[in-house]
Design a protein around this motif. Structure first.
Motif, PDB file in Angstrom:
ATOM      1  N   PRO A 162       8.652  17.358  22.390  1.00  0.00           N
ATOM      2  CA  PRO A 162       8.564  16.262  21.411  1.00  0.00           C
ATOM      3  C   PRO A 162       9.451  16.457  20.191  1.00  0.00           C
ATOM      4  N   ASP A 163       9.812  17.706  19.871  1.00  0.00           N
ATOM      5  CA  ASP A 163      10.671  17.935  18.702  1.00  0.00           C
ATOM      6  C   ASP A 163      12.124  17.568  18.971  1.00  0.00           C
ATOM      7  N   GLY A 164      12.437  17.157  20.210  1.00  0.00           N
ATOM      8  CA  GLY A 164      13.792  16.730  20.546  1.00  0.00           C
ATOM      9  C   GLY A 164      14.616  17.779  21.243  1.00  0.00           C
ATOM     10  N   GLY A 165      14.161  19.041  21.225  1.00  0.00           N
ATOM     11  CA  GLY A 165      14.899  20.117  21.863  1.00  0.00           C
ATOM     12  C   GLY A 165      14.371  20.434  23.249  1.00  0.00           C
ATOM     13  N   TYR A 166      14.948  21.448  23.852  1.00  0.00           N
ATOM     14  CA  TYR A 166      14.546  21.917  25.170  1.00  0.00           C
ATOM     15  C   TYR A 166      13.992  23.322  25.039  1.00  0.00           C
ATOM     16  N   ALA A 167      12.871  23.570  25.702  1.00  0.00           N
ATOM     17  CA  ALA A 167      12.205  24.866  25.607  1.00  0.00           C
ATOM     18  C   ALA A 167      12.766  25.848  26.625  1.00  0.00           C
ATOM     19  N   GLN A 168      12.462  27.110  26.405  1.00  0.00           N
ATOM     20  CA  GLN A 168      12.897  28.148  27.325  1.00  0.00           C
ATOM     21  C   GLN A 168      12.243  27.984  28.694  1.00  0.00           C
ATOM     22  N   THR A 169      10.998  27.566  28.707  1.00  0.00           N
ATOM     23  CA  THR A 169      10.278  27.325  29.944  1.00  0.00           C
ATOM     24  C   THR A 169       9.633  25.949  29.871  1.00  0.00           C
ATOM     25  N   ASN A 170       9.162  25.450  31.017  1.00  0.00           N
ATOM     26  CA  ASN A 170       8.561  24.120  30.985  1.00  0.00           C
ATOM     27  C   ASN A 170       7.150  24.139  30.422  1.00  0.00           C
ATOM     28  N   GLU A 171       6.665  25.324  30.053  1.00  0.00           N
ATOM     29  CA  GLU A 171       5.369  25.437  29.388  1.00  0.00           C
ATOM     30  C   GLU A 171       5.516  25.775  27.909  1.00  0.00           C
ATOM     31  N   GLY A 172       6.759  25.963  27.465  1.00  0.00           N
ATOM     32  CA  GLY A 172       6.991  26.270  26.060  1.00  0.00           C
ATOM     33  C   GLY A 172       6.594  25.108  25.173  1.00  0.00           C
ATOM     34  N   GLY A 173       6.040  25.427  24.009  1.00  0.00           N
ATOM     35  CA  GLY A 173       5.531  24.371  23.138  1.00  0.00           C
ATOM     36  C   GLY A 173       6.571  23.723  22.254  1.00  0.00           C
ATOM     37  N   ILE A 200      18.525  14.922  20.055  1.00  0.00           N
ATOM     38  CA  ILE A 200      18.998  16.299  20.202  1.00  0.00           C
ATOM     39  C   ILE A 200      19.758  16.730  18.950  1.00  0.00           C
ATOM     40  N   GLU A 201      20.563  15.830  18.413  1.00  0.00           N
ATOM     41  CA  GLU A 201      21.299  16.143  17.184  1.00  0.00           C
ATOM     42  C   GLU A 201      20.346  16.410  16.030  1.00  0.00           C
ATOM     43  N   ARG A 202      19.318  15.570  15.909  1.00  0.00           N
ATOM     44  CA  ARG A 202      18.332  15.790  14.835  1.00  0.00           C
ATOM     45  C   ARG A 202      17.634  17.127  15.010  1.00  0.00           C
ATOM     46  N   PHE A 203      17.319  17.452  16.273  1.00  0.00           N
ATOM     47  CA  PHE A 203      16.681  18.737  16.536  1.00  0.00           C
ATOM     48  C   PHE A 203      17.589  19.879  16.082  1.00  0.00           C
ATOM     49  N   ALA A 204      18.856  19.835  16.502  1.00  0.00           N
ATOM     50  CA  ALA A 204      19.783  20.915  16.144  1.00  0.00           C
ATOM     51  C   ALA A 204      19.934  21.033  14.632  1.00  0.00           C
ATOM     52  N   LEU A 205      20.075  19.911  13.959  1.00  0.00           N
ATOM     53  CA  LEU A 205      20.250  19.942  12.505  1.00  0.00           C
ATOM     54  C   LEU A 205      18.987  20.425  11.791  1.00  0.00           C
ATOM     55  N   SER A 206      17.828  20.215  12.409  1.00  0.00           N
ATOM     56  CA  SER A 206      16.585  20.696  11.800  1.00  0.00           C
ATOM     57  C   SER A 206      16.501  22.211  11.819  1.00  0.00           C
ATOM     58  N   ARG A 207      17.316  22.847  12.631  1.00  0.00           N
ATOM     59  CA  ARG A 207      17.336  24.308  12.708  1.00  0.00           C
ATOM     60  C   ARG A 207      18.337  24.924  11.721  1.00  0.00           C
ATOM     61  N   ARG A 208      19.003  24.091  10.945  1.00  0.00           N
ATOM     62  CA  ARG A 208      19.961  24.588   9.949  1.00  0.00           C
ATOM     63  C   ARG A 208      19.211  25.103   8.726  1.00  0.00           C
ATOM     64  N   ARG A 209      19.718  26.194   8.150  1.00  0.00           N
ATOM     65  CA  ARG A 209      19.076  26.810   7.001  1.00  0.00           C
ATOM     66  C   ARG A 209      20.033  26.870   5.809  1.00  0.00           C
ATOM     67  N   ASP A 210      19.500  27.235   4.656  1.00  0.00           N
ATOM     68  CA  ASP A 210      20.272  27.207   3.414  1.00  0.00           C
ATOM     69  C   ASP A 210      21.456  28.177   3.420  1.00  0.00           C
TER      70      ASP A 210
END
Length: 341
Positions: A162-173, A200-210
């Motif tokens: 739901p966060d827009g990204g892909y998990a390591q496994t299909n059970e990953g949260g 996917i872009e929003r997900f990636a950008l949400s992982r950006r830090r200061d």
């Protein structure tokens, strides 16, 4: 932990011989990030001393098993390490038709034998199949290519979160920056567009830090070299890299350069490692700030990890070598001698 693909994708491929995926996938593969990178590295490694190259070829081939696949430091044939062995041999122009056919035999048997596959397995398998098919000039895959691509992409979406990204496994949260990049690579290899690219872009950008870098998981506060490289490649593929993001990545990579000459995994780790050095170099070249690399000291660091009998260790503390780190070592050498724009 991993999704069941026995009755789709890889499992069904065992019914379709010979094992190869040329046809309509060939054009997509030839323009993919992975193949473009392999071609670039291979071009630079043409200048490698032939005896030195032969040592790394022979070292890599020591990991090949009777079934045609390649092992890691322990255990039997493994899709992950087979993928790195294929990439290493491709860099050194050491994949003849016979070797490609042997590897293809393993890839077919792996598809038949395995009950479950992770996203990493899927990318490793898909890249390896396409590489040995194209380089070995194996007979085309005799299946419905559109249906095949549909099956792969449907299974990829079982990793979507739901966060827009892909998990390591299909059970990953939650989504993973690195595995989201892998999913995008799969779509690219198949000549398909990933669904909901803005998400996917929003997900990636949400992982950006200061600090200008990116983290692997949302709860992390400190950026890492490898998730930063994955996010940079993903955003560039999507055409979403602006000057501000690029400058931030440049600043982050400057801060993770280590005294040994390579790159560190993050700013809190005191030593450099070969994986972070390779991904840092790839990112610097891809984004156009390779001039900031201290090539001399980085060369020195990488060369110190090379073993006389062939192969590369992962870091100064590492006592062993394997096909994965041998690929990183050769790739780093290639990038360090590549022209800087």
């Amino acid at each position: 932990m991993i999704t069941n693909l026995k009755n789709s994708i890889l499992g069904r491929l065992t019914e379709r011989l010979p094992l190869s995926v040329k046809l309509s996938l060939g054009a997509a593969f030839s323009d993919s990030f992975l193949l473009r990178l392999t071609k670039r590295l291979a071009n630079e490694l043409r200048r490698l001393d032939p005896e030195r190259a032969a040592r790394h070829v022979n070292f890599t081939l020591r990991f090949q098993q009777a079934d045609g696949g390649f092992a890691g430091r322990e255990g039997g044939s493994d899709l992950y390490y087979t993928s790195f062995a294929v990439r290493t041999l491709a860099l050194l122009d050491a994949l003849d038709q016979s070797r490609c056919q042997n590897i293809a035999t393993y890839l077919k048997s792996a598809a038949a034998a395995r009950q479950e596959y992770s996203l990493v397995d899927l990318v490793s398998w898909l890249y390896s199949v396409m590489t040995v098919q194209l380089i070995g000039n194996l007979a085309p895959f005799a299946g419905d290519m559109e249906r095949f691509a549909d099956e792969v992409t449907a299974s990829l979406e079982t990793f979507r979160r739901p966060d827009g990204g892909y998990a390591q496994t299909n059970e990953g949260g939650v989504g993973s920056t690195y595995h989201t990049f892998l999913a995008a690579l799969c779509y690219e290899l198949l000549g398909r567009s990933a669904p909901d690219r803005p998400g996917i872009e929003r997900f990636a950008l949400s992982r950006r830090r200061d600090d200008g870098g990116f983290v692997e998981i949302g709860q992390m506060r400190r950026s890492g070299t490898n998730p930063t490289a994955a996010a940079a490649a993903l955003l560039k593929q999507f055409g979403s890299l602006d000057d501000q993001i690029s400058r931030g990545i440049e600043s982050f990579l400057t801060n993770v350069r280590g005294e040994e000459g390579g790159f560190r995994a993050n700013t809190q780790i005191p030593f450099c490692d070969l994986l972070s050095t390779f991904t840092g170099l790839v990112t610097a070249h891809e984004l156009g700030f390779a001039k900031l690399i201290d090539a001399e000291s980085c060369f020195r660091f990488v060369n110190q990890l090379e073993r006389g009998e062939g192969g590369f260790r992962g870091a100064a503390w590492d006592e062993h070598a394997d096909p994965e780190y041998t690929f990183y070592g050769l790739g780093a050498l290639a990038l360090l001698q590549a022209p800087v724009a």
